[in-house]
Scaffold this active site. Structure first.
Site, PDB file in Angstrom:
ATOM      1  N   HIS A  17       1.326  37.285  81.717  1.00 52.68           N
ATOM      2  CA  HIS A  17       1.187  35.885  81.297  1.00 52.68           C
ATOM      3  C   HIS A  17      -0.010  35.240  82.013  1.00 52.68           C
ATOM      4  O   HIS A  17      -0.791  34.525  81.401  1.00 52.68           O
ATOM      5  CB  HIS A  17       2.435  35.074  81.681  1.00 52.68           C
ATOM      6  CG  HIS A  17       3.702  35.474  80.975  1.00 52.68           C
ATOM      7  ND1 HIS A  17       4.850  35.831  81.648  1.00 52.68           N
ATOM      8  CD2 HIS A  17       4.007  35.564  79.654  1.00 52.68           C
ATOM      9  CE1 HIS A  17       5.817  36.101  80.773  1.00 52.68           C
ATOM     10  NE2 HIS A  17       5.328  35.970  79.554  1.00 52.68           N
ATOM     11  N   LYS A  41      19.343  30.146  73.346  1.00 54.06           N
ATOM     12  CA  LYS A  41      18.883  31.362  74.019  1.00 54.06           C
ATOM     13  C   LYS A  41      19.478  31.465  75.422  1.00 54.06           C
ATOM     14  O   LYS A  41      19.611  30.454  76.116  1.00 54.06           O
ATOM     15  CB  LYS A  41      17.338  31.301  74.098  1.00 54.06           C
ATOM     16  CG  LYS A  41      16.696  32.658  74.062  1.00 54.06           C
ATOM     17  CD  LYS A  41      15.218  32.545  73.734  1.00 54.06           C
ATOM     18  CE  LYS A  41      14.475  33.770  74.178  1.00 54.06           C
ATOM     19  NZ  LYS A  41      13.059  33.726  73.823  1.00 54.06           N
ATOM     20  N   ARG A  90       0.854  42.572  72.703  1.00 53.56           N
ATOM     21  CA  ARG A  90       0.831  43.811  73.472  1.00 53.56           C
ATOM     22  C   ARG A  90       0.890  45.017  72.551  1.00 53.56           C
ATOM     23  O   ARG A  90      -0.022  45.812  72.477  1.00 53.56           O
ATOM     24  CB  ARG A  90       2.041  43.860  74.432  1.00 53.56           C
ATOM     25  CG  ARG A  90       1.908  42.939  75.621  1.00 53.56           C
ATOM     26  CD  ARG A  90       3.241  42.627  76.227  1.00 53.56           C
ATOM     27  NE  ARG A  90       4.065  41.873  75.274  1.00 53.56           N
ATOM     28  CZ  ARG A  90       5.231  41.330  75.554  1.00 53.56           C
ATOM     29  NH1 ARG A  90       5.747  41.480  76.741  1.00 53.56           N
ATOM     30  NH2 ARG A  90       5.892  40.645  74.651  1.00 53.56           N
ATOM     31  N   SER A 128       8.820  40.391  80.667  1.00 54.79           N
ATOM     32  CA  SER A 128       9.794  39.842  81.610  1.00 54.79           C
ATOM     33  C   SER A 128      11.000  40.770  81.717  1.00 54.79           C
ATOM     34  O   SER A 128      11.544  40.982  82.808  1.00 54.79           O
ATOM     35  CB  SER A 128      10.245  38.452  81.158  1.00 54.79           C
ATOM     36  OG  SER A 128       9.132  37.595  81.070  1.00 54.79           O
TER      37      SER A 128
HETATM   38  P1  ADP Z   1       8.751  34.310  74.178  1.00 50.12           P
HETATM   39  O1  ADP Z   1      10.223  34.294  74.478  1.00 50.12           O
HETATM   40  O2  ADP Z   1       8.258  33.075  73.496  1.00 50.12           O
HETATM   41  O3  ADP Z   1       8.239  35.577  73.541  1.00 50.12           O
HETATM   42  P2  ADP Z   1       7.530  35.245  76.668  1.00 50.12           P
HETATM   43  O4  ADP Z   1       7.553  34.514  77.965  1.00 50.12           O
HETATM   44  O5  ADP Z   1       8.236  36.550  76.597  1.00 50.12           O
HETATM   45  O6  ADP Z   1       8.101  34.197  75.632  1.00 50.12           O
HETATM   46  O7  ADP Z   1       6.041  35.471  76.190  1.00 50.12           O
HETATM   47  C1  ADP Z   1       5.171  34.415  75.913  1.00 50.12           C
HETATM   48  C2  ADP Z   1       3.927  34.957  75.232  1.00 50.12           C
HETATM   49  O8  ADP Z   1       3.209  35.797  76.144  1.00 50.12           O
HETATM   50  C3  ADP Z   1       4.196  35.834  74.013  1.00 50.12           C
HETATM   51  O9  ADP Z   1       3.187  35.611  73.056  1.00 50.12           O
HETATM   52  C4  ADP Z   1       4.109  37.244  74.566  1.00 50.12           C
HETATM   53  O10 ADP Z   1       3.754  38.169  73.561  1.00 50.12           O
HETATM   54  C5  ADP Z   1       3.010  37.078  75.587  1.00 50.12           C
HETATM   55  N1  ADP Z   1       3.059  38.074  76.650  1.00 50.12           N
HETATM   56  C6  ADP Z   1       4.122  38.444  77.391  1.00 50.12           C
HETATM   57  N2  ADP Z   1       3.803  39.415  78.266  1.00 50.12           N
HETATM   58  C7  ADP Z   1       2.485  39.693  78.064  1.00 50.12           C
HETATM   59  C8  ADP Z   1       1.555  40.622  78.629  1.00 50.12           C
HETATM   60  N3  ADP Z   1       1.911  41.510  79.559  1.00 50.12           N
HETATM   61  N4  ADP Z   1       0.290  40.601  78.177  1.00 50.12           N
HETATM   62  C9  ADP Z   1      -0.063  39.739  77.201  1.00 50.12           C
HETATM   63  N5  ADP Z   1       0.750  38.845  76.608  1.00 50.12           N
HETATM   64  C10 ADP Z   1       2.009  38.819  77.033  1.00 50.12           C
END
Ligand code: ADP
Length: 157
Positions: A17, A41, A90, A128
């Protein structure tokens, strides 16, 4: 001034992130990191903890703000004067999910563009939930998340 929002669960925030946030600040004048508060959620961490982890990790970042949204993110973006929403991609399975999300958002407000940044090549496996599994398995993740995340997991025990 071009503003973008970066919405997500950040449950918890990872270096994946943070990499997206850093890169987004090069493209936009201001990036608002928006923590989703979705009552349907189930999150691992409380909103307060997720927010604290994000804020601590982003201390010293210029042109980055942190906010919370419990409604539609596109409408939140509009209320902040943002022109874009940032999302990270990803793997191919991300594409499928993001595509339907983007289509729904376009239906609500086609003025807000969704901008996708490809994950850093070394961080494509990082999510995560991966972090959660690694930490629970006793693996050292200090190169994958900010220290505050490790501290929060320690407090949780
Ligand atoms: P959500 O529940 O909205 O998917 P996340 O916190 O899991 O929230 O992810 C937020 C955004 O960041 C999403 O677009 C996800 O694809 C992206 N993201 C998560 N991890 C990575 C990573 N390692 N590299 C690039 N983008 C990421």
């Amino acid at each position: 001034m071009k503003i973008a929002i970066y919405p997500g669960s950040f449950d918890p925030i990872t270096n994946g992130h943070i990499d997206i946030i850093k890169r987004a600040t090069k493209l936009f004048d201001k990036v608002i990191v928006v923590l989703a508060k979705n009552s349907a959620k189930k999150y691992r961490f409380s909103l307060e903890d997720r927010k604290e982890m994000v804020e601590t990790s982003l201390k010293g970042f210029e042109n980055v703000e942190v906010d919370v949204c419990d409604g539609l993110t596109v409408e939140f973006a509009k209320s902040k004067g943002a022109v874009a929403m940032i999302r990270g991609l990803r793997v191919v399975s991300d594409f499928e999910y993001e595509w339907s999300l983007t289509a729904a958002n376009q239906f609500i407000n086609s003025d807000i563009e969704t901008v996708f940044l490809m994950a850093h090549r070394d961080l494509t496996f990082l999510s995560s939930s991966t972090i959660d599994e690694l930490i629970k398995g006793g693996i050292d993740v200090s190169s994958l998340v900010p220290d505050i995340v490790i501290e929060k997991y320690r407090d949780k025990k």
